[in-house]
Design a protein around this motif. Structure first.
Motif, short mmCIF file in Angstrom:
data_model
loop_
_atom_site.label_atom_id
_atom_site.label_comp_id
_atom_site.label_asym_id
_atom_site.label_seq_id
_atom_site.Cartn_x
_atom_site.Cartn_y
_atom_site.Cartn_z
N ILE A 1 0.85 -1.20 0.00
CA ILE A 1 0.00 0.00 0.00
C ILE A 1 0.88 1.24 0.00
O ILE A 1 1.77 1.39 0.84
N LEU A 2 0.64 2.13 -0.96
CA LEU A 2 1.38 3.39 -1.06
C LEU A 2 0.40 4.55 -0.97
O LEU A 2 -0.69 4.51 -1.55
N THR A 3 0.78 5.61 -0.25
CA THR A 3 -0.06 6.81 -0.15
C THR A 3 0.75 8.06 -0.46
O THR A 3 1.94 8.13 -0.15
N ILE A 4 0.09 9.05 -1.08
CA ILE A 4 0.67 10.38 -1.25
C ILE A 4 -0.33 11.36 -0.65
O ILE A 4 -1.49 11.39 -1.07
N GLU A 5 0.12 12.14 0.33
CA GLU A 5 -0.82 12.96 1.11
C GLU A 5 -0.26 14.36 1.35
O GLU A 5 0.94 14.59 1.29
N LEU B 1 7.22 17.29 -6.41
CA LEU B 1 6.58 16.05 -5.95
C LEU B 1 5.08 16.31 -5.80
O LEU B 1 4.60 16.67 -4.74
N THR B 2 4.36 16.15 -6.89
CA THR B 2 2.92 16.39 -6.92
C THR B 2 2.18 15.06 -6.87
O THR B 2 2.79 13.99 -6.93
N PHE B 3 0.85 15.13 -6.76
CA PHE B 3 0.05 13.89 -6.77
C PHE B 3 0.30 13.11 -8.06
O PHE B 3 0.48 11.89 -8.04
N ALA B 4 0.32 13.81 -9.19
CA ALA B 4 0.48 13.14 -10.48
C ALA B 4 1.87 12.51 -10.62
O ALA B 4 2.01 11.36 -11.05
N SER B 5 2.93 13.27 -10.24
CA SER B 5 4.29 12.73 -10.39
C SER B 5 4.53 11.56 -9.43
O SER B 5 5.19 10.57 -9.78
N ALA B 6 3.96 11.66 -8.21
CA ALA B 6 4.12 10.56 -7.25
C ALA B 6 3.40 9.31 -7.76
O ALA B 6 3.93 8.19 -7.68
N LEU B 7 2.21 9.52 -8.32
CA LEU B 7 1.43 8.40 -8.83
C LEU B 7 2.17 7.70 -9.98
O LEU B 7 2.15 6.47 -10.10
N ARG B 8 2.86 8.48 -10.80
CA ARG B 8 3.63 7.93 -11.91
C ARG B 8 4.73 7.01 -11.37
O ARG B 8 4.98 5.93 -11.90
N THR B 9 5.37 7.45 -10.28
CA THR B 9 6.42 6.63 -9.66
C THR B 9 5.82 5.42 -8.94
O THR B 9 6.39 4.33 -8.97
N PHE B 10 4.68 5.62 -8.30
CA PHE B 10 4.03 4.52 -7.58
C PHE B 10 3.81 3.32 -8.49
O PHE B 10 3.95 2.17 -8.06
N LEU B 11 3.45 3.57 -9.73
CA LEU B 11 3.14 2.48 -10.66
C LEU B 11 4.37 1.61 -10.96
O LEU B 11 4.25 0.50 -11.46
N ARG B 12 5.56 2.15 -10.65
CA ARG B 12 6.79 1.37 -10.83
C ARG B 12 7.24 0.73 -9.52
O ARG B 12 8.32 0.14 -9.45
N GLN B 13 6.41 0.88 -8.46
CA GLN B 13 6.76 0.34 -7.15
C GLN B 13 5.97 -0.93 -6.80
O GLN B 13 5.87 -1.30 -5.63
#
Length: 479
Positions: A263-267, A288-300
């Motif tokens: 589970i990953l969160t960006i808050e 480090l925005t919601f969109a950029s973090a989400l882009r990285t999350f998909l590689r995690q």
């Protein structure tokens, strides 16, 4: 004997909560060599005066008043909170070269369950307000010449620039005092007469949140739990700031937090902590925005992603892409209703067929204060008390109103409860989305889905809350 005295809020911080409760006194006036207090008529003795003169080192005068006045103002202005049996919360007298004032102020706010502290200045006066159960309450008045020192100390503690007084600043404080340890988000805003600071107390551990106690009705909770157990898709929670969306999200994460899930969160900010979840703090200043973090999350290699908020088209489209590629996405969005969330996504440029294929569930929620069970009073329903456009489902002759007592600090309310509107996106709703029609009121009725106004009115009928508290929710009833 003064029967209807006035309270000077600026004097309240001259004594501690412990002293106020022990002697049953409220400050009335204060001079260089003397102090005068309101006191309960039956408790006024020479021995009590002598004791107070030793404590304060000044001549003390007691003004006897009726007992109800003192007890009411003790409960209102010297809340005991969780400080202990004697209500001790430390002295809030200000000393420019000491951290004691701020430590005791934050401790006091935490103990009485305040979520925010507002420190603000005007032309002639400065004051401190605290948000308690969603409402701001004035707690202290400061001298104008004390204000800059408080601002500077807070800026230093939160690593902000004390020389910068023209631009807004944001910082963070890790507060540790005794057994209390929590983060505080600091926001500084330049105003006409100086800088205003708001402290957000981020003091909640998500391990204590139980989804069964938030306010879901049985059918709503069943629909919600079914949606979050799907392996992919989006669950969206909408509502204004302070409506409890983040609490609902973390109650959900508690259920989903298993040894075999990533589970990953960006808050922004991280309001709760939960062991086993990877939490990321938003930092837009460095990209480090919601969109950029989400882009990285998909590689995690995530199983579940929680976005603090969908604010823009890029984040909405990234969340949709994540759901399509086999992830469960939880997020919040600012809309007025569960169905309005879908329109908002379309406004952000997400195609209707993608919304239909990715949204599992749309939830709207509000927080309402509950009437104090000790003092609420039944009253006949008068014409004009309900909003003009609200059509009650049945006749209602009486309702309950807030009165106020020592148990609720004379507010008339005690605790809060979330009111939910839960819309599971089944085949029928998907067809409506794809066809572009927005007339879903009849479908709500056919499927037995309750709107926010339906649930709020049920609470009013049950005597749990008041019409005043739910007025704005009732105004938004489907026509």
């Amino acid at each position: 004997m003064n029967e209807t005295p006035e309270i000077d809020i600026s004097l309240l911080n001259l004594i501690t909560a412990e002293q106020a409760w022990q002697y049953s006194i409220i400050p009335k006036t204060a001079g260089k060599d003397s102090m005068e207090f309101y006191a309960e008529k039956e408790k006024v003795t020479q021995e009590m005066i002598d004791e107070l003169e030793i404590i304060f080192g000044k001549k003390v005068t007691l003004d006897p008043v009726l007992n109800g006045f003192v007890s009411k103002n003790l409960a209102k202005h010297y809340r005991k909170g969780n400080q202990g049996a004697n209500g001790h919360s430390g002295s809030l007298a200000f000393t420019p070269n000491s951290d004691d004032f701020l430590v005791n102020l934050i401790t006091n706010a935490h103990d009485i369950g305040s979520s925010d502290i507002h420190i603000e200045t005007y032309e002639e006066r400065c004051r401190i307000r605290m948000r308690i159960d969603g409402k701001l309450v004035e707690r202290f008045v400061l001298k104008k010449d004390e204000y800059p020192a408080i601002i500077n100390r807070l800026k230093i503690k939160s690593n902000l620039d004390i020389a910068e007084k023209r631009l807004p600043q944001d910082g963070r404080i890790f507060f540790a005092s005794g057994d209390k340890k929590f983060d505080i988000r600091v926001s500084v805003l330049p105003t006409l007469y100086g800088e205003k600071i708001v402290l957000r107390l981020l003091s909640k551990d998500a391990n204590t949140i139980d989804i069964h106690k938030l306010g879901f009705q049985t059918r709503q909770l069943d629909d919600f739990q079914e949606a979050i157990r799907k392996p992919n898709g989006i669950v969206l929670i909408s509502g204004p700031t302070g409506s409890g969306k983040t609490t609902t999200l973390y109650a959900t994460l508690r259920i989903l937090n298993k040894e075999y899930t990533n589970i990953l969160t960006i808050e922004d900010p991280i309001e709760y902590t939960l062991e086993g979840i990877n939490q990321v703090q938003l930092k837009e200043s460095i990209g480090l925005t919601f969109a950029s973090a989400l882009r990285t999350f998909l590689r995690q290699d995530p199983d579940i992603i929680m976005l603090g908020e969908i604010r823009d088209a890029e984040t909405a489209q990234m969340a949709t892409r994540a759901a399509l590629t086999g992830h469960l996405v939880l997020s919040t969005i600012h809309t007025n209703s569960a169905w309005g969330t879908l329109s908002r996504l379309m406004d952000m440029g997400v195609p209707s067929f993608l919304i239909a294929n990715t949204i599992n569930l749309s939830v709207a929620q509000r927080l309402v204060r509950l009437l104090c069970p000790e003092c609420k009073k039944e009253s006949p329903l008068m014409e004009g008390e309900l909003p003009r456009n609200f059509k009650p489902p049945g006749a209602m002759e009486n309702h309950y109103v807030a009165k106020g007592c020592s148990q609720c600090f004379y507010t008339g309310y005690k605790g809060r409860k979330a009111v939910y509107e839960v819309v599971p996106l089944d085949h029928d709703f998907v067809s409506v989305i794809k066809s572009g029609h927005d007339h879903v009121h009849e479908m709500y009725r056919q499927k037995g889905i309750k709107t926010l106004s339906d649930v709020a009115f049920e609470l009013i009928e049950a005597g749990q809350t008041s019409i005043d508290e739910c007025y704005s929710i009732l105004m938004n009833q489907f026509q």
